[in-house]
Design a protein around this motif. Sequence first.
Motif, PDB file in Angstrom:
ATOM      1  N   CYS B  30      51.774  45.323  43.495  1.00 22.74           N
ATOM      2  CA  CYS B  30      51.451  43.892  43.570  1.00 22.74           C
ATOM      3  C   CYS B  30      52.714  43.068  43.345  1.00 22.74           C
ATOM      4  O   CYS B  30      53.594  43.452  42.590  1.00 22.74           O
ATOM      5  CB  CYS B  30      50.426  43.525  42.497  1.00 22.74           C
ATOM      6  SG  CYS B  30      48.782  44.177  42.814  1.00 22.74           S
ATOM      7  N   ARG B  31      52.758  41.905  43.991  1.00 23.05           N
ATOM      8  CA  ARG B  31      53.913  41.022  43.853  1.00 23.05           C
ATOM      9  C   ARG B  31      53.992  40.416  42.450  1.00 23.05           C
ATOM     10  O   ARG B  31      52.984  40.300  41.759  1.00 23.05           O
ATOM     11  CB  ARG B  31      53.826  39.873  44.860  1.00 23.05           C
ATOM     12  CG  ARG B  31      54.077  40.305  46.280  1.00 23.05           C
ATOM     13  CD  ARG B  31      54.127  39.096  47.204  1.00 23.05           C
ATOM     14  NE  ARG B  31      54.347  39.539  48.565  1.00 23.05           N
ATOM     15  CZ  ARG B  31      55.561  39.839  49.041  1.00 23.05           C
ATOM     16  NH1 ARG B  31      56.626  39.693  48.286  1.00 23.05           N
ATOM     17  NH2 ARG B  31      55.691  40.266  50.273  1.00 23.05           N
ATOM     18  N   GLU B  37      47.370  30.636  42.849  1.00 18.14           N
ATOM     19  CA  GLU B  37      45.944  30.755  42.522  1.00 18.14           C
ATOM     20  C   GLU B  37      45.700  31.946  41.596  1.00 18.14           C
ATOM     21  O   GLU B  37      46.378  32.971  41.711  1.00 18.14           O
ATOM     22  CB  GLU B  37      45.167  30.977  43.823  1.00 18.14           C
ATOM     23  CG  GLU B  37      45.045  29.739  44.678  1.00 18.14           C
ATOM     24  CD  GLU B  37      43.979  28.816  44.127  1.00 18.14           C
ATOM     25  OE1 GLU B  37      42.816  29.243  44.042  1.00 18.14           O
ATOM     26  OE2 GLU B  37      44.329  27.679  43.762  1.00 18.14           O
ATOM     27  N   PRO B  38      44.730  31.847  40.680  1.00 24.40           N
ATOM     28  CA  PRO B  38      44.469  32.974  39.774  1.00 24.40           C
ATOM     29  C   PRO B  38      43.913  34.210  40.497  1.00 24.40           C
ATOM     30  O   PRO B  38      43.194  34.090  41.499  1.00 24.40           O
ATOM     31  CB  PRO B  38      43.435  32.421  38.784  1.00 24.40           C
ATOM     32  CG  PRO B  38      42.874  31.208  39.425  1.00 24.40           C
ATOM     33  CD  PRO B  38      43.913  30.671  40.361  1.00 24.40           C
ATOM     34  N   ASN B  39      44.270  35.364  39.971  1.00 22.96           N
ATOM     35  CA  ASN B  39      43.727  36.662  40.413  1.00 22.96           C
ATOM     36  C   ASN B  39      43.903  36.959  41.902  1.00 22.96           C
ATOM     37  O   ASN B  39      43.019  37.524  42.539  1.00 22.96           O
ATOM     38  CB  ASN B  39      42.254  36.776  40.005  1.00 22.96           C
ATOM     39  CG  ASN B  39      42.105  36.856  38.495  1.00 22.96           C
ATOM     40  OD1 ASN B  39      42.723  37.708  37.850  1.00 22.96           O
ATOM     41  ND2 ASN B  39      41.311  35.955  37.927  1.00 22.96           N
ATOM     42  N   ILE B  40      45.059  36.575  42.450  1.00 20.42           N
ATOM     43  CA  ILE B  40      45.326  36.924  43.857  1.00 20.42           C
ATOM     44  C   ILE B  40      46.362  38.045  43.967  1.00 20.42           C
ATOM     45  O   ILE B  40      46.641  38.526  45.044  1.00 20.42           O
ATOM     46  CB  ILE B  40      45.824  35.704  44.679  1.00 20.42           C
ATOM     47  CG1 ILE B  40      47.019  35.036  43.998  1.00 20.42           C
ATOM     48  CG2 ILE B  40      44.701  34.691  44.893  1.00 20.42           C
ATOM     49  CD1 ILE B  40      47.720  34.030  44.874  1.00 20.42           C
ATOM     50  N   ARG B  41      46.963  38.438  42.837  1.00 13.63           N
ATOM     51  CA  ARG B  41      47.942  39.537  42.872  1.00 13.63           C
ATOM     52  C   ARG B  41      47.503  40.628  41.909  1.00 13.63           C
ATOM     53  O   ARG B  41      48.107  40.833  40.856  1.00 13.63           O
ATOM     54  CB  ARG B  41      49.344  38.996  42.521  1.00 13.63           C
ATOM     55  CG  ARG B  41      49.890  38.021  43.564  1.00 13.63           C
ATOM     56  CD  ARG B  41      51.311  37.597  43.287  1.00 13.63           C
ATOM     57  NE  ARG B  41      51.422  36.757  42.109  1.00 13.63           N
ATOM     58  CZ  ARG B  41      51.276  35.441  42.113  1.00 13.63           C
ATOM     59  NH1 ARG B  41      51.027  34.803  43.244  1.00 13.63           N
ATOM     60  NH2 ARG B  41      51.382  34.756  41.005  1.00 13.63           N
ATOM     61  N   THR B  42      46.407  41.283  42.254  1.00  9.98           N
ATOM     62  CA  THR B  42      45.886  42.375  41.420  1.00  9.98           C
ATOM     63  C   THR B  42      45.478  43.532  42.324  1.00  9.98           C
ATOM     64  O   THR B  42      45.307  43.368  43.530  1.00  9.98           O
ATOM     65  CB  THR B  42      44.635  41.950  40.614  1.00  9.98           C
ATOM     66  OG1 THR B  42      43.550  41.744  41.520  1.00  9.98           O
ATOM     67  CG2 THR B  42      44.878  40.694  39.804  1.00  9.98           C
ATOM     68  N   CYS B  43      45.347  44.704  41.712  1.00 13.70           N
ATOM     69  CA  CYS B  43      44.922  45.889  42.449  1.00 13.70           C
ATOM     70  C   CYS B  43      44.243  46.821  41.447  1.00 13.70           C
ATOM     71  O   CYS B  43      44.227  46.526  40.252  1.00 13.70           O
ATOM     72  CB  CYS B  43      46.123  46.567  43.117  1.00 13.70           C
ATOM     73  SG  CYS B  43      47.202  47.412  41.945  1.00 13.70           S
ATOM     74  N   LEU B  47      44.366  46.248  37.341  1.00 17.77           N
ATOM     75  CA  LEU B  47      43.059  45.839  36.805  1.00 17.77           C
ATOM     76  C   LEU B  47      42.467  46.946  35.934  1.00 17.77           C
ATOM     77  O   LEU B  47      41.386  46.798  35.378  1.00 17.77           O
ATOM     78  CB  LEU B  47      42.086  45.510  37.941  1.00 17.77           C
ATOM     79  CG  LEU B  47      42.306  44.187  38.669  1.00 17.77           C
ATOM     80  CD1 LEU B  47      41.318  44.041  39.813  1.00 17.77           C
ATOM     81  CD2 LEU B  47      42.179  43.005  37.708  1.00 17.77           C
ATOM     82  N   SER B 135      45.409  34.197  29.340  1.00 17.46           N
ATOM     83  CA  SER B 135      44.084  33.715  28.949  1.00 17.46           C
ATOM     84  C   SER B 135      44.107  32.206  28.797  1.00 17.46           C
ATOM     85  O   SER B 135      45.084  31.647  28.312  1.00 17.46           O
ATOM     86  CB  SER B 135      43.657  34.307  27.606  1.00 17.46           C
ATOM     87  OG  SER B 135      44.252  35.556  27.386  1.00 17.46           O
ATOM     88  N   LEU B 151      39.016  32.402  29.800  1.00 15.01           N
ATOM     89  CA  LEU B 151      39.091  32.772  31.215  1.00 15.01           C
ATOM     90  C   LEU B 151      40.411  33.495  31.443  1.00 15.01           C
ATOM     91  O   LEU B 151      41.462  33.044  30.989  1.00 15.01           O
ATOM     92  CB  LEU B 151      39.027  31.508  32.079  1.00 15.01           C
ATOM     93  CG  LEU B 151      37.758  30.673  31.889  1.00 15.01           C
ATOM     94  CD1 LEU B 151      37.866  29.366  32.664  1.00 15.01           C
ATOM     95  CD2 LEU B 151      36.525  31.450  32.331  1.00 15.01           C
ATOM     96  N   VAL B 152      40.333  34.620  32.133  1.00 22.37           N
ATOM     97  CA  VAL B 152      41.531  35.445  32.265  1.00 22.37           C
ATOM     98  C   VAL B 152      41.990  35.563  33.719  1.00 22.37           C
ATOM     99  O   VAL B 152      41.190  35.773  34.634  1.00 22.37           O
ATOM    100  CB  VAL B 152      41.295  36.855  31.668  1.00 22.37           C
ATOM    101  CG1 VAL B 152      42.618  37.614  31.596  1.00 22.37           C
ATOM    102  CG2 VAL B 152      40.665  36.770  30.288  1.00 22.37           C
ATOM    103  N   PHE B 154      44.742  37.759  35.896  1.00 20.20           N
ATOM    104  CA  PHE B 154      45.549  38.977  35.791  1.00 20.20           C
ATOM    105  C   PHE B 154      46.758  39.019  36.729  1.00 20.20           C
ATOM    106  O   PHE B 154      47.342  40.072  36.919  1.00 20.20           O
ATOM    107  CB  PHE B 154      44.673  40.217  36.020  1.00 20.20           C
ATOM    108  CG  PHE B 154      43.711  40.471  34.883  1.00 20.20           C
ATOM    109  CD1 PHE B 154      44.187  40.721  33.607  1.00 20.20           C
ATOM    110  CD2 PHE B 154      42.335  40.451  35.096  1.00 20.20           C
ATOM    111  CE1 PHE B 154      43.311  40.950  32.548  1.00 20.20           C
ATOM    112  CE2 PHE B 154      41.454  40.675  34.041  1.00 20.20           C
ATOM    113  CZ  PHE B 154      41.938  40.919  32.767  1.00 20.20           C
TER     114      PHE B 154
END
Lengths: 98, 486
Positions: B30-31, B37-43, B47, B135, B151-152, B154
């Motif tokens: 992931c970059r 935007e939140p949670n757009i660079r996860t895998c 996670l 968070s 709210l988290v 990642f």
Amino acid sequence: MSLSEAQVRHVARLARLALTDEEIDGLGAQLDDILSYAEKVGQVATVDVAPTSHPYPLANVAHVDEARPSLPREDALANAPRVEGNRFHVPRIVGEEQ
Amino acid sequence: MTTTATRYEVVIGLEVHVELATETKMFCGCRTEFGGEPNIRTCPVCLGMPGSLPVPNGEAVTSAIRLGLALGCAITPRSQFHRKNYFYPDMPKNYQISQYDVPICENGRLEVPTAEGAAEIGVTRVHMEEDTGKSMHVGESGRIRGASHSLVDFNRAGIPLLEVVSEPDVRSAEQARAYLAELRGIVLALGISDAKLEEGSMRCDANVSLRPMGTEAYGTRVEVKNMNSLRSLYRAVGYEIDRQTVLLDAGEEVVQETRHWDEAAGATSTLRAKEEAFDYRYFPDPDLVPIAPDAAWIEELRAGLPELPAEIRARLTSTYGLGAEQAVTLVDAGLGPLLDEAVGAGAPPSEAGKWLANEVLAWCRDEGVEPADVPLTGEQLSELIDLVDHGALSTKLAREVLPGVLGGEGSPAEVAKARGLEQVSDEGELGQMVDDAIAAQPEAAAKIRAGNDKAIGALVGAVMKASRGQANPQRVNELLRERLGI
């Protein structure tokens, strides 16, 4: 090796497990068995044998620093019990602030 | 406001986290970009999905070794990753992958220049780990206490971090500031992080304690967090030293705890008390094999290290003849390369150093521009200095030209022309102004004719005033002498 009841309760608390007294007894005995089993290694290990952190004779496995696609956000959030503002909604955290 | 208490010796250890500027995260592809935007660079890996396997980022390992070498550390022949277990929703795995008893780099040292003289600070270790998620606490205060839920995001979880731990060798707020500045300079020279304290890509915690002068045993230490500039580290440590001094003087005890620095209030407050040591149950991560860098490769990395801040400072003072303090200022600001460029373009080093340390830095401060990113070339600075040298601009006018150049209005000569700031050297125009000045002050003129050389200052001043500062003072002086026949 024999674990005290206090040690078992401490480990349970660290793992956030609420155990009954009976479970403490039963699991304590099982933990003892596991520890005695692992202790056998101590009988054969000598000072000139380095501790092993991994069973395979491998080292330096690394990924090339090139981006790969991340998950679509819907997929990333699919398992979240609750979502708010595209973030994972988690219960109130009591304790340390980070 | 830092007390120089002679009754107590200050003992400080610093923990610095450096977010690496790799393209991908520490254990997945992931970059690592900032923001968005939140949670757009996860895998699945970052996670913490069951069955996913982490694979270390080779570039992050290289960065760790290079930083270790720059800090004079020994590189561990075989280091490994550990799991640091704790329950907190910012790490979805319920553990953070870190290094424990065998970090990749150990036993370094850093000599830092301070206003109080040079100080040598031991570097205990440099280890690799992954960053946590972010968070957001929902509630009136926005803080964790009193929040209804959190709210988290990642995106940040898994970004490679290097943690640099110092020995408790730091003896003052000034040394703490200087250590962080020097470490930041090294990180920037290596190009492994953008090291922005304000944005959190470099973070510093300070462990502060006091002990009676002349004693060996450490006093109770307090960990201070949330300093996001060199200045705030200096202030927070100074505040904490004062606070503990007052407590100890009153015969009270310092409580071992973590305190939060509040920049606006200029004070620290209790974040959490340490009733018991955290039990992280570190154990070797069975998903990851050891890091065993080849000795030849380490030497290759060592040979490829860039010129480090201490070396640049030494060169600026010995080769360019700059003062030690100015060399520190320029190197801390990352202006070394620009100075070299200006000198390469023909500028005298002392003049170029002066312009950069004063005018250029002041402009950066006012405009909120990172000095290392200042939009100025060595060629332009050299030209500006040359214009002053040849009398086309006075120093005062050149100071007005500089913001135009920095604002992208063109070369110094072009800006001077466009803004009408060129020094008047035109004989006809100057001659007229000189004649006017002599006519307006016949007494001064008579004194000069009678041999009172000092009186010429008044006439030069009058011409300068008439020209609104644009006359070439040297030429004015010459013309006056010609006209008055001396």
